[in-house]
Design a protein around this motif. Structure first.
Motif, PDB file in Angstrom:
ATOM      1  N   ALA A 261     -23.359 -13.154 -12.417  1.00 48.08           N
ATOM      2  CA  ALA A 261     -22.464 -12.387 -11.558  1.00 48.08           C
ATOM      3  C   ALA A 261     -21.974 -11.154 -12.298  1.00 48.08           C
ATOM      4  O   ALA A 261     -21.465 -11.247 -13.411  1.00 48.08           O
ATOM      5  N   LEU A 262     -22.141  -9.996 -11.673  1.00 44.53           N
ATOM      6  CA  LEU A 262     -21.636  -8.725 -12.197  1.00 44.53           C
ATOM      7  C   LEU A 262     -20.836  -8.057 -11.095  1.00 44.53           C
ATOM      8  O   LEU A 262     -21.347  -7.842  -9.993  1.00 44.53           O
ATOM      9  N   LEU A 273     -15.126  -3.664 -14.985  1.00 40.88           N
ATOM     10  CA  LEU A 273     -16.490  -4.212 -14.919  1.00 40.88           C
ATOM     11  C   LEU A 273     -16.479  -5.615 -15.496  1.00 40.88           C
ATOM     12  O   LEU A 273     -16.180  -5.801 -16.685  1.00 40.88           O
ATOM     13  N   ALA A 274     -16.776  -6.598 -14.665  1.00 42.54           N
ATOM     14  CA  ALA A 274     -16.750  -8.005 -15.072  1.00 42.54           C
ATOM     15  C   ALA A 274     -18.163  -8.558 -15.037  1.00 42.54           C
ATOM     16  O   ALA A 274     -18.794  -8.576 -13.972  1.00 42.54           O
ATOM     17  N   MET A 292     -21.470  -0.381 -20.035  1.00 40.78           N
ATOM     18  CA  MET A 292     -20.245  -1.032 -19.556  1.00 40.78           C
ATOM     19  C   MET A 292     -20.339  -2.554 -19.563  1.00 40.78           C
ATOM     20  O   MET A 292     -19.401  -3.230 -19.136  1.00 40.78           O
ATOM     21  N   THR A 293     -21.450  -3.094 -20.022  1.00 41.00           N
ATOM     22  CA  THR A 293     -21.611  -4.550 -20.070  1.00 41.00           C
ATOM     23  C   THR A 293     -22.392  -4.947 -21.314  1.00 41.00           C
ATOM     24  O   THR A 293     -23.131  -4.140 -21.890  1.00 41.00           O
ATOM     25  N   ASN A 294     -22.229  -6.200 -21.708  1.00 39.35           N
ATOM     26  CA  ASN A 294     -23.087  -6.854 -22.685  1.00 39.35           C
ATOM     27  C   ASN A 294     -23.803  -8.004 -21.991  1.00 39.35           C
ATOM     28  O   ASN A 294     -23.239  -8.639 -21.093  1.00 39.35           O
ATOM     29  N   GLU A 295     -25.022  -8.279 -22.388  1.00 37.80           N
ATOM     30  CA  GLU A 295     -25.780  -9.375 -21.776  1.00 37.80           C
ATOM     31  C   GLU A 295     -25.501 -10.676 -22.516  1.00 37.80           C
ATOM     32  O   GLU A 295     -25.444 -10.702 -23.743  1.00 37.80           O
ATOM     33  N   LYS A 407     -14.599  -5.116 -18.964  1.00 42.08           N
ATOM     34  CA  LYS A 407     -14.379  -3.825 -19.608  1.00 42.08           C
ATOM     35  C   LYS A 407     -13.749  -2.868 -18.597  1.00 42.08           C
ATOM     36  O   LYS A 407     -13.970  -2.995 -17.383  1.00 42.08           O
ATOM     37  N   ILE A 408     -12.987  -1.902 -19.123  1.00 35.17           N
ATOM     38  CA  ILE A 408     -12.230  -0.999 -18.257  1.00 35.17           C
ATOM     39  C   ILE A 408     -12.687   0.437 -18.480  1.00 35.17           C
ATOM     40  O   ILE A 408     -12.877   0.879 -19.619  1.00 35.17           O
ATOM     41  N   TYR A 409     -12.836   1.160 -17.378  1.00 33.52           N
ATOM     42  CA  TYR A 409     -13.125   2.588 -17.427  1.00 33.52           C
ATOM     43  C   TYR A 409     -12.091   3.310 -16.576  1.00 33.52           C
ATOM     44  O   TYR A 409     -11.940   3.004 -15.384  1.00 33.52           O
ATOM     45  N   ASN A 410     -11.369   4.234 -17.195  1.00 31.99           N
ATOM     46  CA  ASN A 410     -10.331   4.976 -16.487  1.00 31.99           C
ATOM     47  C   ASN A 410     -10.970   6.156 -15.763  1.00 31.99           C
ATOM     48  O   ASN A 410     -11.308   7.170 -16.376  1.00 31.99           O
TER      49      ASN A 410
END
Length: 504
Positions: A261-262, A273-274, A292-295, A407-410
């Motif tokens: 799930a992304l 981003l979860a 914005m993600t790690n696997e 993770k957060i992106y402003n």
């Protein structure tokens, strides 16, 4: 037992398609006959926003032609979001990916709205507070759900995860109204801050949250938690709640398999981003790549899995060892020294081989062929509650986490142009295409499009998908380089970061 596992692993790793790396045999899933007789929680379909006719739905399942599905001209998702998808090359009968794109509103549950004139004109960090006009705080949600061993869990998550997140946010809606404030450490039963006099130890529960004084005495070692971290915690617990709901409803419905799930959640000027699994998201800004993600795979989470096996050896069923070796150990090598590493180690050392080391390794294989207990190639996701090691009663779920990394992106800290985008895709896209290649392809395609064309982001998503799928030739689906294209289901969102400015 070990010989059966070895045979299963040989068939899985040696005979499967190169990119079907979280698919596991449905017979391994351990579902009972009772599950087979239960009705599905949700009927199989493609995302509602595609608005497929029954004929198009049937056409979408043709593995030989692998038709590309995309938004129809005239369809409009929030932020002018682009979308495209394609079925796999025969790995499973149906496309096990699912997707959702929703605009919701976070409201105070049963709250009495305040003066509308004041709130309608109130701006905090560039976003408009609209609680008083009956709509609430806007929340945008995009999700991709990569199913395996069936599409049941992926469909259920695509229908419900955004609602669970919205509901959990509504519980703290009164705190979201004050983004500059510090969330109280303790809430009373009615949701208002629970104050403690640090000197007297006396607790006070104000009846009205508006009556809370800023002069509340704070403890010396009291941690200060930001509102961003509170929202992150809401998202993390919502994933856990979604996973628990899948498990509970399996008593009444047939909910097959599990899913990575992304999710992307835009709330009050920030993107959260979860990611739980091996789908991926990148931001392309000024043609530069921002991952914005790690696997989460057996290799990336090796130490966590090994530590659990070390702490709870009963979960290994006396058939697996948590220790990793460079290869399988032969019986003739007992007493010799071999390279190894356990949960405490990043490097390698030598140890004397003993009888226990002959057990099958908890993590076996390398790269895309790495498996947990010879069965599954991802370590985070939703569902998989019935998943067992082949021909055994050893459950794998204890080693699989449903908790995402957030993770957060402003968004509001940057000025975004029409070609700055967030790309979200299941692993079918990324298996054969790098972050840089995706960024270059999107930037090149959008630069050739009319900036006023509302279909430009869907066309860019379609172009990305076709680059990863390749073209069918005599030796299978091939890329222009003649390398194998992706044989997996592929789902792609292309989301313009300036899209929020187009929302009314």
């Amino acid at each position: 037992m070990i010989s059966k596992v070895k045979n299963a692993m040989t068939n899985l790793v040696g005979g499967m398609m190169p990119h079907g790396h979280h698919h596991h045999n449905h017979n391994h899933h351990g579902q009972s006959c009772e599950q087979d007789s239960l009705p599905p929680r949700f009927p199989y379909n493609r995302p509602e926003f595609l608005d497929l006719t029954p004929e198009l739905l049937q056409y979408s399942t043709e593995h030989a032609s692998r038709p590309v599905l995309a938004l129809k001209r005239g369809s409009r998702l929030p932020w002018k979001t682009g979308y495209a998808e394609v079925i796999n090359a025969g790995k499973s009968m149906l496309n096990e990916d699912q997707a959702s794109c929703e605009k919701l509103f976070v409201k105070k549950p049963n709250s009495k709205h305040r003066n509308s004139t004041l709130l309608e004109d109130n701006r905090v960090s560039g976003w408009k507070l609209t609680i008083a006009d009956g709509t609430g705080i806007p929340l945008h949600f995009w999700g991709v759900f990569d199913g395996h061993a069936g599409s049941g869990a992926a469909i259920m998550a695509s229908k419900l995860l955004h609602r669970i997140i919205r509901d959990r946010l509504e519980e703290i809606c009164h705190l979201l109204e004050d983004p500059a404030g510090v969330p109280p450490i303790c809430l009373a039963k009615n949701g208002s801050p629970y104050q403690v006099d640090a000197k007297k130890g006396a607790a006070q529960e104000p009846e009205d949250p508006d009556s809370v004084s800023d002069s509340t005495v704070r403890f010396h070692m009291e941690k200060v938690v930001s509102l961003e971290n509170l929202v992150m915690g809401v998202i993390e617990t919502a994933f856990t709640q979604m996973d628990d709901l899948i498990q509970r409803e399996k008593a009444s419905y047939a909910i097959s398999g599990g899913c990575c799930a992304l999710a992307a959640i835009h709330l009050m000027g920030k993107l959260y981003l979860a990611n739980a699994g091996d789908s991926r998201a990148i931001i392309v800004r000024n043609k530069e790549v921002i991952p914005m993600t790690n696997e989460f795979t057996p290799e990336s989470e090796r130490q966590r899995l090994q530590y659990l096996g070390f702490l709870r050896p009963e979960l290994l069923g006396n058939e697996f060892t948590h220790i990793e070796f460079p290869r399988r150990i032969q019986h003739s090598e007992l007493g010799k020294k071999m390279l190894y590493r356990d949960h405490t180690m990043t490097g390698w050392a030598y140890k004397t081989i003993v009888e226990d080391d002959l057990k099958f390794p908890l993590i076996y294989g390398e790269g895309k062929k790495a498996r947990v207990m010879a069965t599954i190639g991802v370590t985070r996701g939703l569902g998989d509650h019935d998943l067992k090691v082949y021909n055994s009663n050893i459950y794998i779920k204890p080693f699989l986490s449903c908790v995402p990394e957030v993770k957060i992106y402003n968004v509001e800290e940057h000025k975004h142009g029409p070609d700055d985008v967030l790309v979200m895709g299941t692993d079918g896209l990324w298996d054969v295409t790098t972050d840089r290649e995706v960024a270059d392809a999107v930037s090149a395609y959008l630069s050739c499009c009319d900036p006023s064309d509302p279909m430009r982001y869907t066309l860019a998503a379609q172009d990305l998908l076709m680059r990863s799928r390749g073209v069918l030739k005599e030796r299978g689906w091939r890329l222009p380089s003649e390398k194998l294209g992706s044989g997996d289901d592929i789902t792609v969102f292309v989301i313009p970061l300036a899209g929020q400015e187009t929302e009314t």
